[in-house]
Design a protein around this motif. Structure first.
Motif, PDB file in Angstrom:
ATOM      1  N   ARG A   7       0.834  -1.207   0.000  1.00  0.00           N
ATOM      2  CA  ARG A   7       0.000   0.000   0.000  1.00  0.00           C
ATOM      3  C   ARG A   7       0.865   1.253   0.000  1.00  0.00           C
ATOM      4  O   ARG A   7       0.590   2.203  -0.734  1.00  0.00           O
ATOM      5  CB  ARG A   7      -0.917   0.019   1.222  1.00  0.00           C
ATOM      6  CG  ARG A   7      -2.074  -0.909   1.127  1.00  0.00           C
ATOM      7  CD  ARG A   7      -2.972  -0.726   2.332  1.00  0.00           C
ATOM      8  NE  ARG A   7      -3.848  -1.857   2.438  1.00  0.00           N
ATOM      9  CZ  ARG A   7      -4.168  -2.449   3.557  1.00  0.00           C
ATOM     10  NH1 ARG A   7      -3.701  -2.012   4.709  1.00  0.00           N
ATOM     11  NH2 ARG A   7      -4.973  -3.482   3.564  1.00  0.00           N
ATOM     12  N   LYS A   8       1.895   1.256   0.840  1.00  0.00           N
ATOM     13  CA  LYS A   8       2.768   2.435   0.921  1.00  0.00           C
ATOM     14  C   LYS A   8       3.485   2.672  -0.409  1.00  0.00           C
ATOM     15  O   LYS A   8       3.586   3.811  -0.873  1.00  0.00           O
ATOM     16  CB  LYS A   8       3.780   2.274   2.058  1.00  0.00           C
ATOM     17  CG  LYS A   8       3.168   2.440   3.431  1.00  0.00           C
ATOM     18  CD  LYS A   8       4.182   2.204   4.522  1.00  0.00           C
ATOM     19  CE  LYS A   8       4.697   3.500   5.036  1.00  0.00           C
ATOM     20  NZ  LYS A   8       5.464   3.389   6.279  1.00  0.00           N
ATOM     21  N   LEU A   9       3.980   1.610  -1.019  1.00  0.00           N
ATOM     22  CA  LEU A   9       4.657   1.753  -2.312  1.00  0.00           C
ATOM     23  C   LEU A   9       3.698   2.233  -3.391  1.00  0.00           C
ATOM     24  O   LEU A   9       4.067   3.030  -4.260  1.00  0.00           O
ATOM     25  CB  LEU A   9       5.305   0.430  -2.728  1.00  0.00           C
ATOM     26  CG  LEU A   9       6.580   0.054  -1.991  1.00  0.00           C
ATOM     27  CD1 LEU A   9       7.027  -1.353  -2.372  1.00  0.00           C
ATOM     28  CD2 LEU A   9       7.680   1.062  -2.290  1.00  0.00           C
ATOM     29  N   THR A  10       2.462   1.755  -3.339  1.00  0.00           N
ATOM     30  CA  THR A  10       1.460   2.177  -4.321  1.00  0.00           C
ATOM     31  C   THR A  10       1.151   3.661  -4.170  1.00  0.00           C
ATOM     32  O   THR A  10       1.125   4.401  -5.162  1.00  0.00           O
ATOM     33  CB  THR A  10       0.175   1.346  -4.160  1.00  0.00           C
ATOM     34  OG1 THR A  10       0.494  -0.039  -4.314  1.00  0.00           O
ATOM     35  CG2 THR A  10      -0.875   1.743  -5.177  1.00  0.00           C
ATOM     36  N   VAL A  11       0.920   4.101  -2.940  1.00  0.00           N
ATOM     37  CA  VAL A  11       0.659   5.520  -2.701  1.00  0.00           C
ATOM     38  C   VAL A  11       1.878   6.354  -3.105  1.00  0.00           C
ATOM     39  O   VAL A  11       1.738   7.412  -3.724  1.00  0.00           O
ATOM     40  CB  VAL A  11       0.261   5.769  -1.227  1.00  0.00           C
ATOM     41  CG1 VAL A  11       0.215   7.250  -0.903  1.00  0.00           C
ATOM     42  CG2 VAL A  11      -1.086   5.118  -0.929  1.00  0.00           C
ATOM     43  N   ALA A  12       3.071   5.872  -2.773  1.00  0.00           N
ATOM     44  CA  ALA A  12       4.293   6.587  -3.147  1.00  0.00           C
ATOM     45  C   ALA A  12       4.405   6.717  -4.668  1.00  0.00           C
ATOM     46  O   ALA A  12       4.714   7.793  -5.182  1.00  0.00           O
ATOM     47  CB  ALA A  12       5.523   5.877  -2.578  1.00  0.00           C
ATOM     48  N   GLY A  13       4.145   5.649  -5.380  1.00  0.00           N
ATOM     49  CA  GLY A  13       4.198   5.687  -6.844  1.00  0.00           C
ATOM     50  C   GLY A  13       3.196   6.664  -7.438  1.00  0.00           C
ATOM     51  O   GLY A  13       3.508   7.417  -8.364  1.00  0.00           O
ATOM     52  N   LEU A  55      11.606  11.418   1.328  1.00  0.00           N
ATOM     53  CA  LEU A  55      12.936  11.664   0.754  1.00  0.00           C
ATOM     54  C   LEU A  55      13.113  10.877  -0.542  1.00  0.00           C
ATOM     55  O   LEU A  55      13.537  11.433  -1.563  1.00  0.00           O
ATOM     56  CB  LEU A  55      14.023  11.285   1.759  1.00  0.00           C
ATOM     57  CG  LEU A  55      15.468  11.355   1.262  1.00  0.00           C
ATOM     58  CD1 LEU A  55      15.861  12.789   0.961  1.00  0.00           C
ATOM     59  CD2 LEU A  55      16.402  10.738   2.286  1.00  0.00           C
ATOM     60  N   GLY A  56      12.800   9.605  -0.507  1.00  0.00           N
ATOM     61  CA  GLY A  56      12.919   8.762  -1.705  1.00  0.00           C
ATOM     62  C   GLY A  56      12.030   9.239  -2.836  1.00  0.00           C
ATOM     63  O   GLY A  56      12.424   9.228  -4.011  1.00  0.00           O
ATOM     64  N   MET A  57      10.838   9.687  -2.489  1.00  0.00           N
ATOM     65  CA  MET A  57       9.922  10.194  -3.507  1.00  0.00           C
ATOM     66  C   MET A  57      10.415  11.503  -4.098  1.00  0.00           C
ATOM     67  O   MET A  57      10.257  11.744  -5.301  1.00  0.00           O
ATOM     68  CB  MET A  57       8.525  10.358  -2.907  1.00  0.00           C
ATOM     69  CG  MET A  57       7.856   9.034  -2.592  1.00  0.00           C
ATOM     70  SD  MET A  57       6.375   9.227  -1.586  1.00  0.00           S
ATOM     71  CE  MET A  57       5.448  10.387  -2.554  1.00  0.00           C
ATOM     72  N   GLY A  58      11.012  12.360  -3.269  1.00  0.00           N
ATOM     73  CA  GLY A  58      11.599  13.594  -3.783  1.00  0.00           C
ATOM     74  C   GLY A  58      12.698  13.296  -4.786  1.00  0.00           C
ATOM     75  O   GLY A  58      12.795  13.937  -5.839  1.00  0.00           O
ATOM     76  N   PHE A  59      13.529  12.295  -4.465  1.00  0.00           N
ATOM     77  CA  PHE A  59      14.590  11.890  -5.392  1.00  0.00           C
ATOM     78  C   PHE A  59      14.000  11.312  -6.674  1.00  0.00           C
ATOM     79  O   PHE A  59      14.414  11.670  -7.780  1.00  0.00           O
ATOM     80  CB  PHE A  59      15.533  10.869  -4.734  1.00  0.00           C
ATOM     81  CG  PHE A  59      16.565  10.342  -5.682  1.00  0.00           C
ATOM     82  CD1 PHE A  59      17.678  11.099  -6.005  1.00  0.00           C
ATOM     83  CD2 PHE A  59      16.414   9.098  -6.283  1.00  0.00           C
ATOM     84  CE1 PHE A  59      18.627  10.636  -6.903  1.00  0.00           C
ATOM     85  CE2 PHE A  59      17.351   8.624  -7.180  1.00  0.00           C
ATOM     86  CZ  PHE A  59      18.465   9.387  -7.483  1.00  0.00           C
TER      87      PHE A  59
END
Length: 169
Positions: A7-13, A55-59
């Motif tokens: 779920r977290k990876l999906t929202v992040a994507g 942070l990862g999403m910003g990158f």
């Protein structure tokens, strides 16, 4: 891998996609090109997913924007520092105004100052001064943080915020 991680990876994507597509839209404000969507995404990511995802999403968003020709190298320090500080402050004190301040200060001041060595060395902009990027970064991040206020207030009013927070934490 647990359902929560998926779920977290999906929202992040999805949020990274919103940031990349949102970089197509900019608003001229006081002579600066204001692209607030990345800053809105930073706040949402920090609040819903935590500092390290933010942070990862910003990158990831900065990398994709650069690969697609939609951004510059200055996207990296601004979005990453702002997202991380926003997430760390929200984790330490889970109040939304703290997250907004973290995004504005992290991107506007720290990210603007961190852009100087990148512009001076990697982009051959020898005329850039230390505080050159702070005003334009501040304009963009204040508008983005303000948009995130409206988004998060709407999510809280519909109880979607607590549902998302419970499903992602």
């Amino acid at each position: 891998m647990s359902y929560k991680s998926i779920r977290k990876l999906t929202v992040a994507g999805l949020l990274v996609a919103v940031a990349v597509v949102g970089s197509l839209f900019s608003i001229p404000v006081l002579g600066a090109k204001c692209s607030p969507v990345q800053h809105m995404v930073n706040v949402l990511a920090a609040v819903l997913l935590g500092p390290w995802y933010a942070l990862g999403m910003g990158f990831a968003a900065s990398l994709l924007r650069n690969l697609l020709g939609l951004g510059s190298l200055l996207a990296f320090p601004g979005s990453m520092i702002g997202a991380l500080l926003c997430g760390l402050l929200y984790k330490a004190c889970p109040k939304l105004p703290v997250a907004y301040v973290g995004e504005v200060f992290g991107t506007g001041v720290l990210g603007g100052m961190a852009s100087y060595p990148i512009a001076a060395t990697l982009m051959n902009n020898a005329t850039a001064a230390l505080f050159t990027f702070v005003p334009s970064f501040l304009v963009s991040t204040v508008v983005g943080a303000a948009i995130s206020v409206f988004v998060l207030v709407a999510l809280k009013r519909t109880n979607t915020f607590s549902t998302l927070e419970g499903a992602l934490r």
